[in-house]
Structure formats: C-alpha cells, structure tokens
Scaffold this motif. Structure first.
Motif, PDB file in Angstrom:
ATOM      1  N   PHE A  76       0.832  -1.202   0.045  1.00 36.52           N
ATOM      2  CA  PHE A  76       0.019   0.160  -0.081  1.00 36.52           C
ATOM      3  C   PHE A  76       0.756   1.449   0.104  1.00 36.52           C
ATOM      4  CE2 PHE A  76      -2.149  -3.422   2.001  1.00 36.52           C
ATOM      5  CZ  PHE A  76      -3.378  -3.505   1.227  1.00 36.52           C
ATOM      6  N   SER A 165      -9.685  -2.783  -4.348  1.00 34.40           N
ATOM      7  CA  SER A 165     -10.191  -2.817  -3.176  1.00 34.40           C
ATOM      8  C   SER A 165     -10.983  -1.698  -3.418  1.00 34.40           C
ATOM      9  CB  SER A 165      -9.206  -2.318  -2.091  1.00 34.40           C
ATOM     10  OG  SER A 165      -8.377  -1.083  -2.283  1.00 34.40           O
ATOM     11  N   LYS A 195     -16.331  -5.032   0.825  1.00 36.31           N
ATOM     12  CA  LYS A 195     -15.626  -4.104   1.804  1.00 36.31           C
ATOM     13  C   LYS A 195     -16.465  -3.030   2.197  1.00 36.31           C
ATOM     14  CE  LYS A 195     -11.708  -0.853   1.475  1.00 36.31           C
ATOM     15  NZ  LYS A 195     -10.868  -0.372   0.759  1.00 36.31           N
ATOM     16  N   PHE A 200     -12.843   1.904  10.915  1.00 37.39           N
ATOM     17  CA  PHE A 200     -11.447   0.852  11.576  1.00 37.39           C
ATOM     18  C   PHE A 200     -10.257   1.109  10.370  1.00 37.39           C
ATOM     19  CE2 PHE A 200     -14.818  -1.492  13.704  1.00 37.39           C
ATOM     20  CZ  PHE A 200     -14.231  -1.372  15.277  1.00 37.39           C
ATOM     21  N   ARG A 205      -5.899   5.644   6.812  1.00 32.96           N
ATOM     22  CA  ARG A 205      -6.011   6.971   6.143  1.00 32.96           C
ATOM     23  C   ARG A 205      -5.132   8.223   6.649  1.00 32.96           C
ATOM     24  NH1 ARG A 205     -12.718   6.688   5.458  1.00 32.96           N
ATOM     25  NH2 ARG A 205     -12.618   4.770   4.184  1.00 32.96           N
TER      26      ARG A 205
END
Ligand code: PBG
Length: 335
Positions: A76, A165, A195, A200, A205
């Motif tokens: 990520f 995602s 998703k 959570f 973020r």
C-alpha cells in the motif's frame, strides 16, 4: 452423565489434539505501507507493527517473514501530497513507488507472492477510490477504465496478485479482460468483494493522508448493516473471474466471512485492518489487555469463521507467539 464435554479439555495434549482451527504463517498476508526514501520506519499511532517504511526496510522484514514460512505480502503506497492529483494519475506511472517496489521485491524474493492494491485513493487529492465528477460523485465506468490500466501497470511490474479494493461495479471483469488481452493470464485477482464503510480504516487513512475530502465512501463501500449484499457481490466477482474473495474489515464481519465461505468455492481472505489492530495494541499499552493473547484469539476467530487467508499487521508477532508453545497455551487458556 454420558456426555462430559470437559473430558476433551482435560490436558494441554488433548486440547491440542482436538483443536479445530490453527494459525499457520503460510496463510498470513503481511501488509506493508511503503514510502519513498531509505531507512524510513515511522510507526503510525505509536504502534510499531503499523509503520510507513521505505523499501530497504521492508526487504529486511520480508527476509524474516519469508524465512518463517510467510508466503505473501500486500503493498500500500504512501504517496507524497505533491504527486497526488484529481485523477490519481500517479497510479499509472510505470516507475511509480509501487511498480518499483514490486520489481525490487520480486528480484530479491522471486518465490514470494506479492499482492498490490488496485484503487485510486492513495493517489487522489480528494481521497476517493475512483474518479469524481463536478459534484463530487464517484463515476463508476470511467473509474473502472483507469483501474484496469492501473492493474496492467502492476502486472507489467511483476505482481502476482492484483487486489481491487475500490468497490466499483464491474471492475473485476474489466481487469481480467485487460490482463488477458496483454498476456498476463497468470496474474491473479483477489477481489475485495465485501469491503464495508468502516471506522476501522482510520490509522491507514492518517498514514496515507487519504481521508475523503468530499463526502464519504458510502456510495461504493458496503453498509455495515448488510450481509445479503455481500452475497450479491460474491456472485458477481465469481462470475467476473475473481480467484479469491476478500472481506474487510474482519472482526466485525465474521458472519459475512462465514456466509461467503458457504456460498463460494474459492479461497476467502479476511483483512484485519489498521484500526482493529491498533485497538488491541492501544488497550495493551494501557494495561487493559494482553496483546499476544488478544491478537492470537482474534486472528484464530477470523480463521474459525471461515477465512482461509488472513491479512494481518501482526504476522511477525503471531509467528513469535506460535513459536513459543507456552505463550500459545497461555493464550488458549485465557480464551
Ligand atoms: C481503500 C483502502 C482502504 C484500506 C486499504 N485500501 C480503506 C479505505 O480507506 O477506504 C484500509 C486498510 C487498513 O486500514 O488496514 N482502497
């Protein structure tokens, strides 16, 4: 009494003998938040296991994890604010942070299975997973075209599994088509099928600076109140050619994991996300919980619910827990 269920719990040996679910490093996917530079290791929310790291540091982590039988990682990116724009165009840069990381990681660890996310939120100034129109609405089909391009860039860099995602409709089929047309028939798709709109994701973020700047993600991520909708997504993603399906977050959605396990013959993944992990560690840091015992119990529960594969920031910690037999027994005893 003919039935005394306690007989099957009378010793550590018999408890271990009849244990139905086991955690195995082979079924973990270790997520990494990557950033540019070298020597960078910046924990988020003060939790070492959730940290922004540069690729050189990640390579060291992978060396340990892979030597301990972990087969897969997921990447990520933390994109510098100056590289973000409204269209998330950096997601299509063949020399971007993720494609470079994939090449480096696969060069050093060819036997490792590398997952990379397909979604625009790390790259867009507005923080949405797709493109937005002048009213701030996320536009489905135009987004899907860009996401398919992003998947192609990841495939060209050598990724093993692309993991959309973004929750746009039809993206799995579009990505499959794009990959196949470009001879990437061996690149797998792990669809984020269920998703949920979740609180959570907070630490993630914060790390990426990807909090939505306009509106929220409720027009594409699932409503936490709904389970049947996850089964519609399951049918669609299977029909569009997904190789694996994923539920995210994990702990609040064990019923969804179980329902999807029951209705789809493909591997089911569950993602124990940043906020879920941080919650355990924060409680442990306040002396409220035993971090190892709580992490063990939660991860085991995710697997018991039906997940074949668990995405966990605690892969390293869990390996250590599993190694220390006494710690494992203690964890079991606390349950
Ligand atoms: C979105 C995305 C999210 C996460 C990974 N990719 C959630 C979101 O911001 O909506 C969260 C991962 C985590 O919290 O561990 N494409």
């Amino acid at each position: 009494m003919l039935r005394r269920p306690r007989r099957n719990r009378k010793s550590p040996a018999i408890r271990s003998l009849i244990q139905e679910t086991r955690l195995t490093p082979e079924n973990f996917v270790a997520p990494f938040l990557i950033t540019e530079g070298s020597g960078i290791n910046e924990p988020i929310c003060g939790i070492d296991d959730i940290a922004k790291k540069s690729v050189d540091i990640i390579l060291k982590d992978i060396e340990y994890l892979h030597s301990e039988s972990v087969q897969a990682i997921a990447l990520f990116p933390c994109i510098h604010p100056e590289q973000k724009d409204e269209q998330g165009s950096n997601a299509l840069d063949e020399d971007g942070l993720v494609p470079r990381a994939i090449r480096q990681i696969k060069a050093e660890f060819p036997s490792l299975c590398v997952f990379a996310d397909v979604a625009l939120d790390p790259y867009t100034t507005h923080g949405h997973d797709g493109l937005i129109d002048e009213n701030g609405c996320v536009i489905n089909d135009a987004s899907v075209r860009v996401l398919a391009q992003q998947a192609l860039v990841l495939a060209a860099a050598g990724v093993d599994v692309v993991a959309p995602s973004d929750m746009m409709d039809g993206r799995v089929g579009a990505i499959r088509g794009m990959l196949d047309q470009n001879q990437f028939t061996d690149v797998s798709i792990c669809a984020y099928t269920a998703k949920y709109t979740s609180a959570f994701y907070g630490p993630y973020r914060d790390a990426l600076g990807s909090h939505p700047q306009i509106g929220d993600k409720k027009t594409y991520q699932l409503n936490p109140a709904n389970r049947r909708e996850a089964l519609i997504e399951t049918q669609l993603d299977l029909g569009e050619g997904a190789d694996m399906l994923l539920v995210k977050p994990a702990l609040s959605y064990l019923d969804v994991i179980a329902a999807m396990r029951g209705s789809a013959p493909v591997p089911i993944c569950a993602f124990h996300v940043t906020g879920e992990y941080a919650m355990i560690m924060a409680a442990a840091n306040s002396g409220i919980l035993d971090a190892d015992a709580a992490l063990y119990e939660v991860t085991l529960s995710i697997k018991r619910a039906g997940a074949d594969i668990v995405f966990t920031y605690g892969a390293k910690r869990l390996i250590e827990i599993l190694k220390t037999d006494t710690a494992q027994r203690r964890a079991v005893a606390l349950v």
